[in-house]
Design a protein around this motif. Structure first.
Motif, PDB file in Angstrom:
ATOM      1  N   GLU B 317       4.602  44.307  -4.433  1.00 26.82           N
ATOM      2  CA  GLU B 317       4.709  42.846  -4.535  1.00 26.82           C
ATOM      3  C   GLU B 317       4.594  42.202  -3.149  1.00 26.82           C
ATOM      4  O   GLU B 317       3.971  41.152  -3.000  1.00 26.82           O
ATOM      5  N   LYS B 318       5.180  42.857  -2.141  1.00 27.48           N
ATOM      6  CA  LYS B 318       5.088  42.317  -0.771  1.00 27.48           C
ATOM      7  C   LYS B 318       3.636  42.307  -0.306  1.00 27.48           C
ATOM      8  O   LYS B 318       3.185  41.356   0.334  1.00 27.48           O
ATOM      9  N   LYS B 319       2.918  43.383  -0.641  1.00 30.68           N
ATOM     10  CA  LYS B 319       1.516  43.493  -0.240  1.00 30.68           C
ATOM     11  C   LYS B 319       0.692  42.416  -0.950  1.00 30.68           C
ATOM     12  O   LYS B 319      -0.149  41.744  -0.337  1.00 30.68           O
ATOM     13  N   ASN B 320       0.947  42.246  -2.236  1.00 27.43           N
ATOM     14  CA  ASN B 320       0.231  41.212  -2.993  1.00 27.43           C
ATOM     15  C   ASN B 320       0.496  39.827  -2.417  1.00 27.43           C
ATOM     16  O   ASN B 320      -0.418  39.004  -2.301  1.00 27.43           O
ATOM     17  N   ALA B 321       1.743  39.559  -2.071  1.00 27.70           N
ATOM     18  CA  ALA B 321       2.108  38.242  -1.526  1.00 27.70           C
ATOM     19  C   ALA B 321       1.391  38.001  -0.200  1.00 27.70           C
ATOM     20  O   ALA B 321       0.908  36.898   0.069  1.00 27.70           O
ATOM     21  N   LYS B 322       1.283  39.051   0.609  1.00 28.93           N
ATOM     22  CA  LYS B 322       0.627  38.943   1.912  1.00 28.93           C
ATOM     23  C   LYS B 322      -0.859  38.583   1.731  1.00 28.93           C
ATOM     24  O   LYS B 322      -1.386  37.687   2.409  1.00 28.93           O
ATOM     25  N   ILE B 323      -1.483  39.286   0.786  1.00 33.37           N
ATOM     26  CA  ILE B 323      -2.904  39.026   0.515  1.00 33.37           C
ATOM     27  C   ILE B 323      -3.094  37.605  -0.018  1.00 33.37           C
ATOM     28  O   ILE B 323      -3.959  36.854   0.447  1.00 33.37           O
ATOM     29  N   THR B 324      -2.242  37.227  -0.975  1.00 32.35           N
ATOM     30  CA  THR B 324      -2.350  35.885  -1.572  1.00 32.35           C
ATOM     31  C   THR B 324      -2.173  34.811  -0.508  1.00 32.35           C
ATOM     32  O   THR B 324      -2.951  33.851  -0.434  1.00 32.35           O
ATOM     33  N   ASN B 325      -1.142  34.972   0.306  1.00 31.48           N
ATOM     34  CA  ASN B 325      -0.852  33.942   1.307  1.00 31.48           C
ATOM     35  C   ASN B 325      -1.921  33.879   2.388  1.00 31.48           C
ATOM     36  O   ASN B 325      -2.255  32.790   2.878  1.00 31.48           O
ATOM     37  N   ALA B 326      -2.496  35.021   2.756  1.00 36.14           N
ATOM     38  CA  ALA B 326      -3.571  35.024   3.756  1.00 36.14           C
ATOM     39  C   ALA B 326      -4.812  34.333   3.201  1.00 36.14           C
ATOM     40  O   ALA B 326      -5.495  33.584   3.919  1.00 36.14           O
ATOM     41  N   ARG B 327      -5.077  34.586   1.934  1.00 35.02           N
ATOM     42  CA  ARG B 327      -6.254  33.989   1.299  1.00 35.02           C
ATOM     43  C   ARG B 327      -6.000  32.519   0.974  1.00 35.02           C
ATOM     44  O   ARG B 327      -6.918  31.701   0.908  1.00 35.02           O
ATOM     45  N   GLY B 328      -4.739  32.190   0.727  1.00 33.36           N
ATOM     46  CA  GLY B 328      -4.377  30.804   0.399  1.00 33.36           C
ATOM     47  C   GLY B 328      -4.660  30.426  -1.039  1.00 33.36           C
ATOM     48  O   GLY B 328      -4.472  29.275  -1.434  1.00 33.36           O
ATOM     49  N   THR B 329      -5.130  31.406  -1.813  1.00 38.95           N
ATOM     50  CA  THR B 329      -5.471  31.104  -3.199  1.00 38.95           C
ATOM     51  C   THR B 329      -4.920  32.172  -4.146  1.00 38.95           C
ATOM     52  O   THR B 329      -4.689  33.309  -3.743  1.00 38.95           O
ATOM     53  N   ILE B 330      -4.755  31.764  -5.413  1.00 39.02           N
ATOM     54  CA  ILE B 330      -4.373  32.697  -6.475  1.00 39.02           C
ATOM     55  C   ILE B 330      -5.579  32.870  -7.397  1.00 39.02           C
ATOM     56  O   ILE B 330      -6.261  31.886  -7.709  1.00 39.02           O
ATOM     57  N   MET B 331      -5.860  34.085  -7.802  1.00 41.66           N
ATOM     58  CA  MET B 331      -6.989  34.334  -8.697  1.00 41.66           C
ATOM     59  C   MET B 331      -6.502  34.362 -10.140  1.00 41.66           C
ATOM     60  O   MET B 331      -5.617  35.147 -10.480  1.00 41.66           O
ATOM     61  N   TYR B 332      -7.047  33.484 -10.940  1.00 40.01           N
ATOM     62  CA  TYR B 332      -6.702  33.454 -12.360  1.00 40.01           C
ATOM     63  C   TYR B 332      -7.945  33.800 -13.175  1.00 40.01           C
ATOM     64  O   TYR B 332      -9.054  33.396 -12.806  1.00 40.01           O
ATOM     65  N   PRO B 333      -7.783  34.472 -14.313  1.00 33.31           N
ATOM     66  CA  PRO B 333      -8.962  34.712 -15.150  1.00 33.31           C
ATOM     67  C   PRO B 333      -9.509  33.388 -15.703  1.00 33.31           C
ATOM     68  O   PRO B 333      -8.751  32.427 -15.897  1.00 33.31           O
ATOM     69  N   GLN B 334     -10.814  33.331 -15.958  1.00 30.12           N
ATOM     70  CA  GLN B 334     -11.452  32.107 -16.449  1.00 30.12           C
ATOM     71  C   GLN B 334     -10.769  31.607 -17.722  1.00 30.12           C
ATOM     72  O   GLN B 334     -10.587  30.398 -17.905  1.00 30.12           O
ATOM     73  N   SER B 335     -10.356  32.542 -18.586  1.00 27.29           N
ATOM     74  CA  SER B 335      -9.723  32.146 -19.852  1.00 27.29           C
ATOM     75  C   SER B 335      -8.454  31.321 -19.606  1.00 27.29           C
ATOM     76  O   SER B 335      -8.157  30.389 -20.348  1.00 27.29           O
ATOM     77  N   GLN B 336      -7.716  31.676 -18.531  1.00 23.29           N
ATOM     78  CA  GLN B 336      -6.488  30.936 -18.235  1.00 23.29           C
ATOM     79  C   GLN B 336      -6.827  29.527 -17.735  1.00 23.29           C
ATOM     80  O   GLN B 336      -6.146  28.554 -18.079  1.00 23.29           O
ATOM     81  N   LEU B 337      -7.900  29.413 -16.931  1.00 20.63           N
ATOM     82  CA  LEU B 337      -8.325  28.090 -16.469  1.00 20.63           C
ATOM     83  C   LEU B 337      -8.811  27.216 -17.630  1.00 20.63           C
ATOM     84  O   LEU B 337      -8.551  26.003 -17.650  1.00 20.63           O
ATOM     85  N   ASP B 338      -9.471  27.844 -18.583  1.00 17.97           N
ATOM     86  CA  ASP B 338      -9.916  27.096 -19.770  1.00 17.97           C
ATOM     87  C   ASP B 338      -8.714  26.558 -20.546  1.00 17.97           C
ATOM     88  O   ASP B 338      -8.687  25.394 -20.957  1.00 17.97           O
ATOM     89  N   SER B 339      -7.716  27.409 -20.733  1.00 12.96           N
ATOM     90  CA  SER B 339      -6.491  26.967 -21.426  1.00 12.96           C
ATOM     91  C   SER B 339      -5.827  25.841 -20.646  1.00 12.96           C
ATOM     92  O   SER B 339      -5.347  24.861 -21.235  1.00 12.96           O
ATOM     93  N   ALA B 340      -5.767  25.975 -19.324  1.00 16.27           N
ATOM     94  CA  ALA B 340      -5.100  24.976 -18.480  1.00 16.27           C
ATOM     95  C   ALA B 340      -5.793  23.615 -18.597  1.00 16.27           C
ATOM     96  O   ALA B 340      -5.149  22.563 -18.539  1.00 16.27           O
ATOM     97  N   LYS B 341      -7.113  23.640 -18.771  1.00 19.46           N
ATOM     98  CA  LYS B 341      -7.886  22.394 -18.888  1.00 19.46           C
ATOM     99  C   LYS B 341      -7.479  21.640 -20.165  1.00 19.46           C
ATOM    100  O   LYS B 341      -7.166  20.441 -20.130  1.00 19.46           O
ATOM    101  N   ILE B 342      -7.481  22.373 -21.273  1.00 20.40           N
ATOM    102  CA  ILE B 342      -7.102  21.780 -22.568  1.00 20.40           C
ATOM    103  C   ILE B 342      -5.656  21.283 -22.501  1.00 20.40           C
ATOM    104  O   ILE B 342      -5.341  20.183 -22.960  1.00 20.40           O
ATOM    105  N   PHE B 343      -4.818  22.094 -21.899  1.00 17.67           N
ATOM    106  CA  PHE B 343      -3.389  21.777 -21.786  1.00 17.67           C
ATOM    107  C   PHE B 343      -3.185  20.489 -20.965  1.00 17.67           C
ATOM    108  O   PHE B 343      -2.398  19.607 -21.347  1.00 17.67           O
ATOM    109  N   ALA B 344      -3.907  20.376 -19.841  1.00 22.91           N
ATOM    110  CA  ALA B 344      -3.779  19.193 -18.976  1.00 22.91           C
ATOM    111  C   ALA B 344      -4.169  17.920 -19.740  1.00 22.91           C
ATOM    112  O   ALA B 344      -3.509  16.880 -19.621  1.00 22.91           O
ATOM    113  N   GLU B 345      -5.218  18.028 -20.526  1.00 31.44           N
ATOM    114  CA  GLU B 345      -5.639  16.868 -21.331  1.00 31.44           C
ATOM    115  C   GLU B 345      -4.559  16.478 -22.330  1.00 31.44           C
ATOM    116  O   GLU B 345      -4.249  15.306 -22.512  1.00 31.44           O
TER     117      GLU B 345
END
Lengths: 357, 357
Positions: B317-345
């Protein structure tokens, strides 16, 4: 299998411990600890280990006259020096202290260094349970677990135990090594000439083995969960958790510095142990009823095989104790009786008498 | 895979929780809990569950304005009514209380009823660790584990977590479900189209299955350890232990009475949780050094595969956090972004913005 009357097993263990140098009170206490293991069917932790304890006293690794010292104390906590006392001596001192604190302040949390082996972890949790409390006990041990991905052993079987009272004199008792199987179970497969299930142990080449003799000689057990793909790292993490509570809090040796327990031990193991008691009366009323409801629910689950009912945690040991007590005897393998005979001669006590050969 | 800036994921979760009816402070606290899971790579417990929490607020199952009540208290213990508050609200209330008691009396032990889901168990243990304490947290959950020998599910994934500080800002973090694998991992195998390892799950016929879709639909997970021959009863016992500490102490529902968490939930789950903090300063000096020594020993073990180093608990988890924070972004699967779009609306907030599609 030969049978020995429960009282005779107790007599033999008490006299052995006395001959080893323990005062009467401590010989009785330690015999009770070992007898409990034999009565509930965990023979590896019973008379099977008697000689190791006696040798530890003879060699000075264990001091059965040691008095434990409270080094630091708050309302709910104590840091104790076990002073290399017998397992039962230190266990009773620490769990009594945890119980006293729990009754006064809700929780008693005791960490102790300079310990010897303290038998079945569940015995100590049950000591608090008999007082109406939740009891927990933890100990570190010598390295025998190979952490996930490692070639080398580094962690201990580091058991976790918890006992809690239910209404009607019932209880839940959790007592487990954080390896898939304890070394005693590997030994039993050797005796039976049966292979090990996959996920118990590694061979000297660090590859999985199902050969019990090879596994026994290598002494590389896998953590609970087995390999990485079946979450073996969880067993490794649980062992690490126990390490934090034992060597972490008490300042004892860490598992990776603990010598293997042997008949030629010359160095005190300086194990770390942790004894916790919690008073359910400080929380929601009806604790005993809720535990009883869970026990009943689990026991009444429909089993896959009707001849193998679903057990609640601790049921197997309760059933074994019932059978042992009804029969009045403990069954030991002939090889153990043979060892006991030689041992009795060596330390000069009356031999162990079997009722059936 | 699409990437979302950490701040944008945080903004989206906070605004969603506000739109769901949470006050600003609680929206921020709960978003922080979910964001932590995504940052350390436990996506199942992060934004993936956001909609479930919002639905619970909309349906009244969760009351984000609830104030928690201490029902009973001693120096070291507290029994709390969570009053169906948000997971983060109740978690912060209880762990803050446990920390306060640990700093004053060595131990703080808090059991709480009427809880909602509180995200990653390790998040709460870490809250105490940041204060120089040992933190532990436990929660019960809906039945998904099939106890050893049973045809029916009855126990929960009931996680165990412990975090402890080491010198140099290091730490040990244990956080594990007491099933072999969590349902989120079964879902991942479905997505990847890969079979399950043996020992994860049963099919509807109560026989082992390696078919991830069948396992997902059946929802019968095996306890840590898998089958009886590989000590699956130990995972079942650990789940039972958590049950004692959660529903047993708090008076919440027992796992076997908890409804499955769903988007159409109409009933408050009334989960039980337990938050514990212990002050190592009440025990042997040098705690942080000893934990650091263990971490170093484990990390330096010779690995079977040189490309897969041995990890200490929490390192992944520490290694994952380091990678995430260095990159500044979180990777989500496209399906989750699609759900988030409908949800936001649906809830009327600004959609989640990805930096890469």
């Amino acid at each position: 299998m030969p049978e020995v009357r429960v009282e005779e097993a107790q007599r033999f263990m008490e006299e052995s411990l006395l001959a080893g140098g323990a005062p009467l009170s401590e010989a009785k206490a330690h015999a009770d600890l070992l007898l409990h293991a034999d009565i509930v069917g965990h023979y590896s932790h019973g008379m099977n280990r008697l000689e190791l304890y006696i040798n530890d006293m003879k060699s000075g690794v264990c001091n059965p006259h040691a008095e434990q010292i409270i080094l630091k104390e708050t309302a709910a906590t104590a840091w104790v020096d076990g002073c290399d006392g017998l397992g039962a001596t230190v266990g009773n001192f620490c769990m009594d202290l945890a119980i006293k604190k729990a009754k006064e302040f809700g929780v008693g949390w005791v960490a102790v260094k300079r310990c010897n082996h303290n038998g079945m972890a569940g015995y100590w949790a049950l000591k608090a349970e008999k007082e109406g409390l939740i009891g927990m006990s933890f100990t570190n041990s010598a390295p025998i677990m190979v952490p996930t991905r490692s070639k080398q052993r580094a962690c201990g079987t580091n058991p976790i135990s918890l006992a809690a009272p239910a209404t009607g004199g019932d209880s839940i008792v959790v007592d487990l090594a954080t390896t898939t199987a304890a070394m005693g179970k590997v030994e039993m497969q050797v005796r039976k000439g049966e292979p090990l299930p996959e996920g118990w142990a590694l061979g000297p080449d660090c590859k999985p083995t199902t050969d019990p003799q090879l596994a026994f000689e290598t002494g590389h057990l896998l953590p609970l969960g087995g390999f990485e793909k079946t979450s073996g790292y969880k067993g490794y993490c649980l062992s690490a958790m126990v390490e934090v509570l034992c060597s972490g809090l008490s300042g004892s040796r860490a598992t990776h510095n603990v010598p293997q327990w042997s008949h030629t031990q010359t160095e005190a193991p300086n194990l770390g142990q942790c004894y916790v008691a919690v008073d359910p009366d400080c929380f929601a009323p009806g604790f005993g009823e809720r535990i009883a409801d869970c026990l009943q629910h689990w026991r009444n689950l429909e089993p896959v095989d009707p001849t193998l009912p679903v057990l609640a945690p601790g049921d197997k040991e309760k059933k074994n104790a019932k059978i042992t007590n009804a029969r009045g005897t403990i069954m030991y393998p002939q090889s153990q009786l043979d060892s006991a005979k030689i041992f009795a001669e060596r330390i000069g006590i009356r031999p162990l008498e079997a009722v059936k050969a």
